[in-house]
Design a protein around this motif. Sequence first.
Motif, PDB file in Angstrom:
ATOM      1  N   GLY A 199      10.964  13.769  48.504  1.00 35.40           N
ATOM      2  CA  GLY A 199      10.071  12.886  49.144  1.00 35.40           C
ATOM      3  C   GLY A 199      10.512  12.218  50.367  1.00 35.40           C
ATOM      4  O   GLY A 199       9.797  11.793  50.873  1.00 35.40           O
TER       5      GLY A 199
ATOM      6  N   ILE B 108      13.938   7.396  46.780  1.00 34.11           N
ATOM      7  CA  ILE B 108      13.625   7.683  48.295  1.00 34.11           C
ATOM      8  C   ILE B 108      14.489   7.218  49.411  1.00 34.11           C
ATOM      9  O   ILE B 108      14.789   7.757  50.398  1.00 34.11           O
TER      10      ILE B 108
ATOM     11  N   VAL C 258       7.217  11.211  43.347  1.00 35.24           N
ATOM     12  CA  VAL C 258       8.506  11.495  43.362  1.00 35.24           C
ATOM     13  C   VAL C 258       9.126  10.864  42.167  1.00 35.24           C
ATOM     14  O   VAL C 258       8.824   9.808  41.857  1.00 35.24           O
TER      15      VAL C 258
ATOM     16  N   ARG D 283       8.347  15.396  42.661  1.00 35.60           N
ATOM     17  CA  ARG D 283       9.444  15.842  43.490  1.00 35.60           C
ATOM     18  C   ARG D 283      10.914  15.376  43.476  1.00 35.60           C
ATOM     19  O   ARG D 283      10.804  14.047  42.738  1.00 35.60           O
TER      20      ARG D 283
END
Length: 319
Positions: free
Chosen positions: A264, A55, A238, A259
Motif C-alpha cells: 500500500g 501504511i 490494505v 495488500r
Amino acid sequence: MVLHLPVPLDAILDRTVVLGYGRTGFRLRHRSWSPLPPDALRGRTAAVTGANSGIGKAIAAGLTGLGAAVTLLVRDESRGAAAAAQIAAVTAGVTPEVERCDVSDLADIRRFATGFVQRTERLDVLVHNAGVLPAARGESPQGHEICLATHVLGPLLLTEQLAPAMTRAASGRVILVSSGGMYTQTVPDGDFEYRTGEYHGATAYARTKRMQVALTPILSDRYAAEGISVHCMHPGWVDTPGVATSLPRFRALTRPLLRTPAQGADTAVWLAATDVASGRFWHDRRARPEHYLRRTAESAAAAERVWQYCAAAAGISAA
C-alpha cells in the motif's frame, strides 16, 4: 524508463476494484515496474504523519531504506519510538527521528512546526498519512469534525507551516494519502463539518478523502512558485491495524485480498523518489481518473468553496 501494464488491462483492473485495489492488482502491475535506486533519496529529508503503524510506518521504512533522513510525526511518542526501532531493524540500523504532532489539533501543529522550521535546514518530502475512521461524530480541540480536522485542515496548515523548509529543498514535494473510497463521494456543498443528518464515520472518512483529491490541484498551483509539488494517491485495500479496528467486517470478508502495508505504501514512496507532474491523483504508480461516477464530479466553483472554507478554518490565507 517507467513501464506499465497495457492501458486497457490496467484500466480493467482498476474498474473491477476488487482486483485492482487488492493484492492481485499490485502483483500484476509490480511485474512491469523498474526498481527504485537504493540511494534514490540519499541526502534528502522526509516527514511522515501517522507513522506509528500500518501504511505510515511502511512509508517511513520505504523512505528510510532509500537513504532519506525521516521524521515520524506521531501523537504517541512511545509508540513512535517503538515504530522507529522496528524500522531501524530492517534498514541497516538507521533510526528515524520521532516528533510529537497531533495533526487534528491546529495549535499542536503550530507548536511543532515553529520549532521544526527553525532547527531544520530543509524538508524534501512531507507525507500526509494520518487518518481516522470514527464510530461516532467527534470534534478536534478547535471544534472541527474529526475527519475534516485530521484529513484536510491539519494537512493544509502543516503544509503551509512547513513550506519555508520545503522551499529550501531543491524540489520539495507534498504527498497526500487518500483512499479509493473517495470515489463514492462528492465534495459537500456546505455543511463541511457534517453537522446535519445521520452521521456515518465511513461517509465522513470518504468525503474528506474526496476533499483531499479536489484540493490537490489548488495546492499544486499555490506552491508551484516555491518549487513545491503536490501529489495525491490511494494505496488500495490494505490490511492495517486501523482497518482491523474500524472495519472488522470488511476485513473479515476481504482479508485474502488485502495488500500488505508495504504494498500500500509503494506509490507514496515512488512519488517521493520520482519526478512526476504535480497536482494529479495516483494509484500503483499511474495517474488515475479523479472520478468514475458522473454524480461525484465537482465543479471548479465547488472545489473553490471547499478551499475557501478549509483555508479559513485552518487559519491560513486563501489568496
